[in-house]
Scaffold this motif. Sequence first.
Motif, PDB file in Angstrom:
ATOM      1  N   VAL A  15       0.838  -1.204   0.000  1.00 16.58           N
ATOM      2  CA  VAL A  15       0.000   0.000   0.000  1.00 16.58           C
ATOM      3  C   VAL A  15       0.875   1.256   0.000  1.00 16.58           C
ATOM      4  O   VAL A  15       0.657   2.183  -0.786  1.00 16.58           O
ATOM      5  CB  VAL A  15      -0.967  -0.004   1.206  1.00 16.58           C
ATOM      6  N   LEU A  16       1.875   1.276   0.871  1.00 18.52           N
ATOM      7  CA  LEU A  16       2.797   2.416   0.894  1.00 18.52           C
ATOM      8  C   LEU A  16       3.498   2.569  -0.452  1.00 18.52           C
ATOM      9  O   LEU A  16       3.735   3.685  -0.921  1.00 18.52           O
ATOM     10  CB  LEU A  16       3.830   2.249   2.008  1.00 18.52           C
ATOM     11  N   VAL A  19       1.193   4.197  -3.052  1.00 20.09           N
ATOM     12  CA  VAL A  19       1.069   5.632  -2.757  1.00 20.09           C
ATOM     13  C   VAL A  19       2.359   6.367  -3.121  1.00 20.09           C
ATOM     14  O   VAL A  19       2.331   7.403  -3.794  1.00 20.09           O
ATOM     15  CB  VAL A  19       0.709   5.857  -1.267  1.00 20.09           C
ATOM     16  N   THR A  22       2.861   6.628  -6.850  1.00 19.82           N
ATOM     17  CA  THR A  22       1.948   7.629  -7.405  1.00 19.82           C
ATOM     18  C   THR A  22       2.535   9.031  -7.255  1.00 19.82           C
ATOM     19  O   THR A  22       2.548   9.820  -8.207  1.00 19.82           O
ATOM     20  CB  THR A  22       0.576   7.554  -6.704  1.00 19.82           C
ATOM     21  N   SER A 108      10.949   6.427  -5.062  1.00 24.33           N
ATOM     22  CA  SER A 108       9.546   6.110  -4.781  1.00 24.33           C
ATOM     23  C   SER A 108       9.223   4.629  -4.993  1.00 24.33           C
ATOM     24  O   SER A 108       8.173   4.164  -4.576  1.00 24.33           O
ATOM     25  CB  SER A 108       8.618   6.965  -5.643  1.00 24.33           C
TER      26      SER A 108
END
Length: 149
Positions: A15-16, A19, A22, A108
């Motif tokens: 999930v991290l 995000v 993105t 990221s």
Amino acid sequence: MRARASLIGPAVLGVLGVVALTFGVASATKDHPLTALPVALVVLTLALAVPLGVVRARTVRVWHGPDGGVLRKGTALTTALWLVSAAVHAAMAQWIDHTAPAGLLGLSTLHLYLAVTYTVQALLVRRRAARLTGEPAGAADGTAAGVPA
């Protein structure tokens, strides 16, 4: 080996990771469109996480504990291979950021990279534990069958 605890880490990292990626894409495309090379390098980075997880999984010791449960323990080689995995990601992140027009696209990818490589390692260790006990892959610790580690 506990089934639930081993699912939480990869899920949170995943999930991290989504995000963070993105935001990484948004920062890299703020002023310029993203070219094919940084995108291909992101895919390559995540693909490299798979074989590194496979190799590390082979270095984890799996055995029957005194109470009949299945235990696992990483070795010094497992730790060294985690360091190699971190170095591979750091090098790939630098390469991605060098090819992207701006932003921190490479950095990221860290959480997704960790989610992929850890999940691969955990699933393979779980499979070895199941073979050791002769039970389906989630039942090696007395939990419901089919729950990956």
